[in-house]
Design an enzyme around this catalytic site. Structure first.
Site, PDB file in Angstrom:
ATOM      1  N   ASP A   1     -11.136  12.749  10.820  1.00 23.39           N
ATOM      2  CA  ASP A   1      -9.831  12.644  10.184  1.00 23.39           C
ATOM      3  C   ASP A   1      -8.781  13.489  10.885  1.00 23.39           C
ATOM      4  OD1 ASP A   1      -8.249  11.529   8.054  1.00 23.39           O
ATOM      5  OD2 ASP A   1      -8.234  13.506   7.111  1.00 23.39           O
TER       6      ASP A   1
ATOM      7  N   HIS B   1      -5.657  14.678  15.965  1.00 17.69           N
ATOM      8  CA  HIS B   1      -4.523  15.602  15.938  1.00 17.69           C
ATOM      9  C   HIS B   1      -4.765  16.833  16.811  1.00 17.69           C
ATOM     10  CE1 HIS B   1      -3.206  13.019  12.852  1.00 17.69           C
ATOM     11  NE2 HIS B   1      -3.590  13.691  11.795  1.00 17.69           N
TER      12      HIS B   1
ATOM     13  N   GLY C   1       0.799  -1.226   0.000  1.00 20.22           N
ATOM     14  CA  GLY C   1       0.000   0.000   0.000  1.00 20.22           C
ATOM     15  C   GLY C   1       0.827   1.269   0.000  1.00 20.22           C
TER      16      GLY C   1
ATOM     17  N   TYR D   1       0.980  13.099  14.558  1.00 24.93           N
ATOM     18  CA  TYR D   1       1.160  14.467  15.034  1.00 24.93           C
ATOM     19  C   TYR D   1       1.887  14.512  16.371  1.00 24.93           C
ATOM     20  CZ  TYR D   1      -0.406  18.183  12.067  1.00 24.93           C
ATOM     21  OH  TYR D   1      -0.430  19.132  11.086  1.00 24.93           O
TER      22      TYR D   1
ATOM     23  N   TYR E   1      -9.582  39.141  16.445  1.00 26.34           N
ATOM     24  CA  TYR E   1      -8.751  39.161  15.235  1.00 26.34           C
ATOM     25  C   TYR E   1      -8.697  40.589  14.720  1.00 26.34           C
ATOM     26  CZ  TYR E   1      -7.069  38.270  10.499  1.00 26.34           C
ATOM     27  OH  TYR E   1      -6.337  38.289   9.344  1.00 26.34           O
TER      28      TYR E   1
END
Length: 522
Positions: A265, A270, A49, A209, A510
């Site tokens: 995912d 992570h 793979g 990670y 911000y």
């Protein structure tokens, strides 16, 4: 230049200096690694793979090249695809980077490879694998490391055969790749299955990670510097933002991605791992269980994420952009028609303990965004008793994980000249400038070596995994049951504007007046 370095056996070998100076702490006092002269068999299940070809074999080559493997180490691939050893080597060779003068060393590495073909559901195939491993030099007494570079649906069958047929005369360790289930229910079932076959110290759930330089640096920054301790709390920190951005879409991998989505995912693993390292209390030591105990305490303090605290998006093509940005997620032929799987997510989590009560932790991640970036950003509260007419911006501490690893603190200083006008600047530790010529090891290099050394600090424990899924499973269920579609955002943009509004409501300010620039580009 070259120097002599002692390998596992303590025998001096000539070669390039090892790139992992941090590994000195893993050495015994005589300069050898734990394990002595015991042979090692490394078995890659799923050897045909992409993961094996592009990541695992190159990582093993780097470890072999730097003298960080036992003197007697053999590499065996196992897959359903019928391959000769030569064909396996040809598949891997383009990804094995060898510098001039390393050709002979690479040839030796390739000569240590072998391959066994078999079906994952057939006990006889694993019997043949066991016989093959025993026939290798040192095989009857070798340790065995099994890397499952396989879909999670095969973990149960494969580990059952490994346990009944392929246990090592020495130690046996098993590496499994994420995703570790799809939700709390499937994760618990998988953990129960693996736990019935192997002890926790034999299992290594790899989240790459946790092997990244700057993620590991979070512990040293926090607990090795006096100046951060007094300000690392709810009295001083206004907001914590953990970001993961990719500038590309699914690019033909939509079939895999659509089955999981961006939360499973990236966010649930992570980003949540980085949150734990930011939020946890100081562990009693750097030992694996002490560190992981503190991470679990953080997770237990987080309530399940609510749908109203989340913004979901899905990228669409930008018809006016460059060719690579003109195709949206649903135009990827590998994505099911009409899919509502999010490719972007921003979520607000809260750690309900004494240190962090009231501080929002914002996790945001997405594909097809405007840049590639992963970072942890702590924004501090405004200075009380302002005397500069609100011209001083909030301080921020930023740990840039990738690309161009860096740690920098945004601060206010006097603008050069005759006035007292504040100017936003930074204290900057950019690794490429401070540590010139230092090659940082790949995350997989660190983690594979940790497995060989028996160090589980940077791997996910079963109770840690359970708590992570507890936090996100209600949200995933609510998304599946909701008829709400993700918000479209253009390929190459910053994501849905609603995500910026979520950050603003959470308390992140911000101001858009400052942007960090890599020192090499100044």
């Amino acid at each position: 230049g070259e120097r002599r370095f002692r390998g596992w056996s303590g025998k001096a070998v000539r070669g390039p200096p090892p790139r992992f100076e941090w590994l000195r702490q893993e050495l015994n006092q005589d300069g050898t690694f734990p394990g002595g002269e015991q042979p090692l068999s490394i078995v890659i299940l799923g050897a045909s793979g992409d993961l094996a070809r592009k990541k695992i074999y190159p990582t093993l080559w780097w470890l072999f090249r730097d003298g960080l493997l036992p003197d007697v180490t053999y590499f065996t691939g196992f897959a359903r695809t019928p391959l000769s050893v030569t064909e396996l080597q040809e598949r891997c060779h383009p990804h094995l980077q060898a510098s001039p003068g390393e050709e002979e060393l690479l040839s030796r590495f390739l000569s240590l490879q072998s391959f066994v073909q078999g079906q994952y559901g057939e006990a006889g195939a694993f019997g043949a694998l066991d016989q093959h491993l025993r026939a290798l030099p040192g095989g009857p007494r070798a340790h065995r490391l099994f890397y499952l570079a396989l879909p999670p649906t095969l973990y149960g069958t494969v580990t059952q055969h490994l346990h009944s047929t392929c246990m090592a005369p020495g130690w046996t360790r098993v590496i499994v790749e994420k995703p570790f289930g799809r939700d709390l229910r499937s994760s618990e079932a998988l953990s129960a299955q693996l736990g019935a076959l192997f002890r926790e110290e034999q299992l290594y759930r790899i989240d790459h990670y946790l092997g990244k330089e700057m993620v590991q640096n979070l512990m040293v920054l926090r607990f090795g510097n006096r100046l951060f301790g007094p300000i690392w709390n709810r009295d001083n920190v206004a907001c914590v933002v953990v970001t993961f951005k990719e500038p590309f879409g699914t690019d033909g991998r939509g079939g895999y991605f659509d089955a999981f989505g961006i939360i499973r995912d990236v966010m649930q693993n992570h980003l949540l791992q980085m949150l734990c390292l930011v939020a946890m209390e100081k562990p009693a030591s750097t030992n694996a269980d002490d560190v992981r105990d503190e991470k679990v305490k953080v997770l237990k303090s987080i309530d399940p994420v609510q749908l109203q605290d989340v913004v979901l998006g899905q990228y669409v093509g930008d018809p006016e952009g460059p060719p690579e940005r003109r195709r949206g997620y649903l135009e990827d032929p590998t994505v099911p028609p009409g899919s509502s799987t999010p490719t972007f997510a921003a979520a607000v989590l809260r750690v309900n303990n004494e240190r962090w009560d009231g501080v929002p932790f914002v996790l945001r991640c997405g594909k097809a965004l405007n840049e590639r970036k992963a970072e942890v950003r702590l924004q501090f509260r405004a200075v009380p008793g302002d005397i500069f007419a609100q011209r001083c911006k909030r301080n921020e501490l930023v740990v840039r994980v990738q690309p161009r690893e860096a740690v920098y603190a945004k601060m206010n200083t006097k603008r050069p000249g005759l006035s007292l006008q504040p100017l936003e600047a930074e204290l900057d530790l950019t690794y490429g400038s401070r540590y010139r010529g230092v090659k940082l090891p790949d995350a997989y290099e660190r983690l594979l070596l940790d497995v060989i050394c028996g160090n589980q600090t940077h791997f996910v424990r079963s109770d840690e995994l359970r708590e992570a899924w507890r936090i996100f499973t209600p949200l995933l269920d609510a998304i599946d049951q909701s008829a709400q579609k993700p918000i479209p955002y253009k390929h190459g943009s910053r994501g849905p504007p609603e995500a910026d509004e979520l950050l603003q409501r959470a308390g992140f300010l911000y101001e858009g007046t400052y942007k960090w620039v890599d020192p090499h580009q100044r």
